[in-house]
Design a protein around this motif. Structure first.
Motif, PDB file in Angstrom:
ATOM      1  N   THR A   1     -10.773   2.317  -7.268  1.00  0.00           N
ATOM      2  CA  THR A   1     -11.870   2.918  -6.507  1.00  0.00           C
ATOM      3  C   THR A   1     -12.648   3.893  -7.383  1.00  0.00           C
TER       4      THR A   1
ATOM      5  N   PHE B   1      -8.696   2.671   0.192  1.00  0.00           N
ATOM      6  CA  PHE B   1      -8.876   1.275   0.556  1.00  0.00           C
ATOM      7  C   PHE B   1     -10.076   1.155   1.501  1.00  0.00           C
TER       8      PHE B   1
ATOM      9  N   VAL C   1     -11.972  -2.151  -2.887  1.00  0.00           N
ATOM     10  CA  VAL C   1     -10.529  -2.348  -2.838  1.00  0.00           C
ATOM     11  C   VAL C   1     -10.065  -2.574  -1.399  1.00  0.00           C
ATOM     12  N   PHE C   2      -9.397  -3.690  -1.198  1.00  0.00           N
ATOM     13  CA  PHE C   2      -8.764  -3.981   0.078  1.00  0.00           C
ATOM     14  C   PHE C   2      -7.249  -3.913  -0.095  1.00  0.00           C
ATOM     15  N   GLY C   3      -6.541  -3.645   1.000  1.00  0.00           N
ATOM     16  CA  GLY C   3      -5.093  -3.565   0.956  1.00  0.00           C
ATOM     17  C   GLY C   3      -4.444  -4.479   1.980  1.00  0.00           C
TER      18      GLY C   3
ATOM     19  N   ALA D   1      -5.084   1.662  -5.882  1.00  0.00           N
ATOM     20  CA  ALA D   1      -6.340   1.738  -5.131  1.00  0.00           C
ATOM     21  C   ALA D   1      -7.180   2.927  -5.593  1.00  0.00           C
TER      22      ALA D   1
ATOM     23  N   VAL E   1      -7.445  -2.101   5.257  1.00  0.00           N
ATOM     24  CA  VAL E   1      -6.069  -2.584   5.096  1.00  0.00           C
ATOM     25  C   VAL E   1      -5.747  -3.495   6.267  1.00  0.00           C
TER      26      VAL E   1
ATOM     27  N   THR F   1       0.825  -1.220   0.000  1.00  0.00           N
ATOM     28  CA  THR F   1       0.000   0.000   0.000  1.00  0.00           C
ATOM     29  C   THR F   1       0.853   1.261   0.000  1.00  0.00           C
TER      30      THR F   1
END
Length: 310
Positions: free
Chosen positions: A155, A174, A161-163, A151, A177, A143
């Motif tokens: 987005t 995100f 979106v995950f980190g 991201a 995270v 990240t």
């Protein structure tokens, strides 16, 4: 920092002079990487380049600046923690370039480009509704500047979106995270997994059999470092359907051996480490920006944490 002599690994006189090198009170020496010798290193206070020269000794240097975002090739040299040497890396449009690279392959997948090309060759009119980015879950490993830009891009198109990062600290763009040890809590949700991870002791062989076995019909993209992926494990994951498709801009050994099984896999796309090619003018600009901050004793956002490795 007392700087007098700056050694540049590469004949980039034109690019440096174009950006005002002659206005600085330093001695610049430009030499081809293969021509740099021990005498040059002993003369230099600063070493600038994409990779270390042969037999590089850093003990007499005060600062090393990498033209690349990754610095694992420099960290292979011993002595960093024993010496008071600054290591910095290049930050420029890498994030934007990699974002466009990854987005292009995600769209290629969602819009069924390959399938429609095959139908065209077969002269078959067979409609199929493309999917949309907004309905996808993207998990980004790493990240930092590049991961953050990815991201932001996904987005913008509406993806969830995950980190995943070493710290697990929250970042803009995100949804959430988590740290590396907790990545199993979100990776199973992923339609697309994108790795921007640097190569460290912690990330070496990170994407292995244990990692891939939790995936379900996932697309895996690697734009980080090749050695973060166990290539045999990836091939097994492709065989059993855990990974549906893989896009690899980096591999364990570059260039990829002609004997590698990856070449012949129809569900694998291989590109020759081009997702974020270093533009020399950008790299030189980043160097001078860093030099100016050092002169003014300002905080460096591209300083490498020698313990973390990035």
């Amino acid at each position: 920092m007392d700087i007098k002599n700056i050694l540049i690994a590469g004949r980039y006189e034109e690019e440096f002079n174009r950006q005002g090198a002659n206005q600085y009170p330093y001695h610049f020496l430009f030499k081809k990487l293969e021509d740099i010798n021990e005498e040059d290193l002993n003369w230099a206070d600063v070493y600038v380049g994409s990779k270390p020269c042969s037999g590089m000794n850093i003990s007499t240097l005060k600062w090393v600046h990498s033209f690349n975002a990754g610095v694992n090739n420099f960290l292979e040299i011993s002595g960093w923690l024993d010496q008071d040497i600054l290591l910095t890396r290049t930050i420029c449009t890498f994030g934007k370039r990699i974002s466009e690279y990854c987005l292009s392959y995600v769209l290629k997948d969602l819009q069924y480009h390959q399938e429609f090309q095959e139908k065209q060759r077969e002269k078959k009119w067979q409609p199929k509704t493309p999917k949309m980015v907004k309905d996808q879950t993207v998990v980004i490993y790493g990240t930092g500047e590049i991961g953050l830009e990815l991201a932001k891009t996904f987005t913008f198109f509406g993806a969830t979106v995950f980190g995943v990062s070493r710290s697990g600290n929250d970042k803009p763009y995100f949804k959430k995270v988590v740290d590396l040890s907790q990545s199993h809590t979100i990776k199973e949700k992923a339609n697309y997994i994108i790795s921007t991870l640097p190569l460290t002791i912690e990330t070496n062989n990170f994407f292995n059999s244990a990692f891939f076995c939790d995936l379900h019909d996932t697309v895996f993209l690697n734009v980080g470092r090749g050695l973060t992926v166990n290539e045999s494990a990836l091939i097994n994951a492709l065989d059993n359907g855990n990974v549906r498709h893989a896009v690899l801009d980096v591999v364990n050994v570059e260039p990829l051996s002609e004997h590698s099984k990856l070449w012949s896999r129809p569900e694998v796309i291989i590109t020759p480490h081009i997702s974020a090619v270093t533009e020399i003018d950008e790299a030189v600009s980043c160097f001078f920006d860093t030099l100016n901050k050092i002169e003014k004793e300002e905080v460096l956002d591209n300083k490498v944490d020698l313990v973390k490795g990035y």
